[in-house]
Motif scaffolding. Structure first.
Motif, PDB file in Angstrom:
ATOM      1  N   MET A   5       0.842  -1.196   0.000  1.00  0.00           N
ATOM      2  CA  MET A   5       0.000   0.000   0.000  1.00  0.00           C
ATOM      3  C   MET A   5       0.884   1.256   0.000  1.00  0.00           C
ATOM      4  N   LYS A   6       0.524   2.250  -0.812  1.00  0.00           N
ATOM      5  CA  LYS A   6       1.313   3.476  -0.910  1.00  0.00           C
ATOM      6  C   LYS A   6       1.220   4.285   0.384  1.00  0.00           C
ATOM      7  N   ARG A   7       2.333   4.949   0.714  1.00  0.00           N
ATOM      8  CA  ARG A   7       2.296   5.912   1.803  1.00  0.00           C
ATOM      9  C   ARG A   7       1.487   7.106   1.331  1.00  0.00           C
ATOM     10  N   ILE A   8       0.880   7.814   2.266  1.00  0.00           N
ATOM     11  CA  ILE A   8      -0.034   8.901   1.913  1.00  0.00           C
ATOM     12  C   ILE A   8       0.645   9.974   1.058  1.00  0.00           C
ATOM     13  N   GLN A   9       1.943  10.252   1.321  1.00  0.00           N
ATOM     14  CA  GLN A   9       2.655  11.272   0.543  1.00  0.00           C
ATOM     15  C   GLN A   9       2.875  10.843  -0.913  1.00  0.00           C
ATOM     16  N   GLN A  10       2.801   9.538  -1.174  1.00  0.00           N
ATOM     17  CA  GLN A  10       3.039   9.028  -2.522  1.00  0.00           C
ATOM     18  C   GLN A  10       1.776   9.000  -3.369  1.00  0.00           C
ATOM     19  N   LEU A  11       0.627   9.262  -2.764  1.00  0.00           N
ATOM     20  CA  LEU A  11      -0.629   9.231  -3.506  1.00  0.00           C
ATOM     21  C   LEU A  11      -0.719  10.420  -4.452  1.00  0.00           C
ATOM     22  N   SER A  12      -1.389  10.230  -5.572  1.00  0.00           N
ATOM     23  CA  SER A  12      -1.615  11.337  -6.505  1.00  0.00           C
ATOM     24  C   SER A  12      -2.640  12.296  -5.890  1.00  0.00           C
ATOM     25  N   ASP A  13      -2.726  13.484  -6.459  1.00  0.00           N
ATOM     26  CA  ASP A  13      -3.720  14.453  -5.987  1.00  0.00           C
ATOM     27  C   ASP A  13      -5.121  13.854  -6.033  1.00  0.00           C
ATOM     28  N   ASP A  14      -5.425  13.190  -7.140  1.00  0.00           N
ATOM     29  CA  ASP A  14      -6.762  12.628  -7.294  1.00  0.00           C
ATOM     30  C   ASP A  14      -7.036  11.552  -6.250  1.00  0.00           C
ATOM     31  N   GLU A  15      -6.032  10.721  -5.959  1.00  0.00           N
ATOM     32  CA  GLU A  15      -6.201   9.695  -4.926  1.00  0.00           C
ATOM     33  C   GLU A  15      -6.409  10.343  -3.555  1.00  0.00           C
ATOM     34  N   LEU A  16      -5.657  11.411  -3.285  1.00  0.00           N
ATOM     35  CA  LEU A  16      -5.828  12.127  -2.009  1.00  0.00           C
ATOM     36  C   LEU A  16      -7.220  12.731  -1.906  1.00  0.00           C
ATOM     37  N   VAL A  17      -7.690  13.323  -2.997  1.00  0.00           N
ATOM     38  CA  VAL A  17      -9.034  13.916  -3.003  1.00  0.00           C
ATOM     39  C   VAL A  17     -10.081  12.843  -2.723  1.00  0.00           C
ATOM     40  N   GLN A  18      -9.963  11.718  -3.416  1.00  0.00           N
ATOM     41  CA  GLN A  18     -10.953  10.649  -3.235  1.00  0.00           C
ATOM     42  C   GLN A  18     -10.931  10.107  -1.808  1.00  0.00           C
ATOM     43  N   GLN A  19      -9.731   9.957  -1.233  1.00  0.00           N
ATOM     44  CA  GLN A  19      -9.651   9.467   0.149  1.00  0.00           C
ATOM     45  C   GLN A  19     -10.184  10.494   1.138  1.00  0.00           C
ATOM     46  N   PHE A  20      -9.945  11.783   0.851  1.00  0.00           N
ATOM     47  CA  PHE A  20     -10.498  12.830   1.711  1.00  0.00           C
ATOM     48  C   PHE A  20     -12.020  12.797   1.675  1.00  0.00           C
ATOM     49  N   ILE A  21     -12.584  12.686   0.469  1.00  0.00           N
ATOM     50  CA  ILE A  21     -14.040  12.626   0.325  1.00  0.00           C
ATOM     51  C   ILE A  21     -14.588  11.411   1.068  1.00  0.00           C
TER      52      ILE A  21
END
Length: 196
Positions: free
Chosen positions: A1-17
């Motif tokens: 599993m990727k570390r949070i800093q390695q996630l793309s912007d879109d992945e971060l947005v989706q996880q935030f949502i």
């Protein structure tokens, strides 16, 4: 599993949502220099740029929470567009406050809402809204109430709030975001109308 800093912007947005609030900190950290620099280049005042920067991310976070983000893969463009619109709003307000026209008799009339008198109904409605909002603020958790009071009643910037409360700017922003979310819930639960 990727570390949070390695996630793309879109992945971060989706996880935030989906409810992972930590993703917001990564998005802000990742893009704050670019967004702040863009705002500063336009307004030329660091203090004002900081306020617009904070408002940009507050607006973005609310839009994300409300499902209004449809820019998959283009988060930076989206956040810069929000910043751009807030900069334009700032200059429009400045322009409206300085607008003056005269009639044939050379009597000045101010075209700014700042100088117009509200009707009695508008004034009463506005005063009631202020009372309603003040009463709702008292239902917030203490840390959220503190940020709302400092920002909207004392006119402090988010940087000043962070320094005053010994937290990071991101934490102060987060508290404001949760305060707004909670205030909206209270308004809905009580079926209140906050428009003049």
């Amino acid at each position: 599993m990727k570390r949070i800093q390695q996630l793309s912007d879109d992945e971060l947005v989706q996880q935030f949502i989906a409810g992972d609030d930590e993703c917001v900190d990564v998005l802000i950290s990742r893009h704050k220099k670019r967004v702040y620099t863009y705002i500063l280049m336009n307004v030329k005042q660091p203090h004002l740029a900081e306020d617009i920067f904070q408002d940009t991310f507050c607006k973005a976070l609310l839009s994300l929470r409300n499902g209004q983000y449809t820019e998959n893969g283009r988060f930076v463009s989206w956040i810069l567009r929000i910043a751009h619109n807030l900069v334009i709003d700032h200059f429009r307000r400045q322009k409206n406050m300085a607008t003056v026209s005269t009639d044939e008799k050379e009597y000045p009339f101010f075209n700014s809402a700042k100088y117009s008198d509200p009707s009695i109904e508008e004034q009463i409605s506005y005063e009631q809204i202020l009372k309603d909002v003040a009463s709702l603020v008292h239902h917030l958790p203490d840390v959220q109430k503190e940020v709302v009071m400092m920002r909207h009643y004392q006119g402090m910037s988010f940087k000043e709030i962070a320094e005053e409360t010994n937290v990071s700017i991101n934490t102060a922003l987060g508290r404001m975001r949760y305060a707004i979310i909670n205030l909206r819930k209270l308004v809905e639960e009580r079926q209140m109308s906050l428009t003049v």
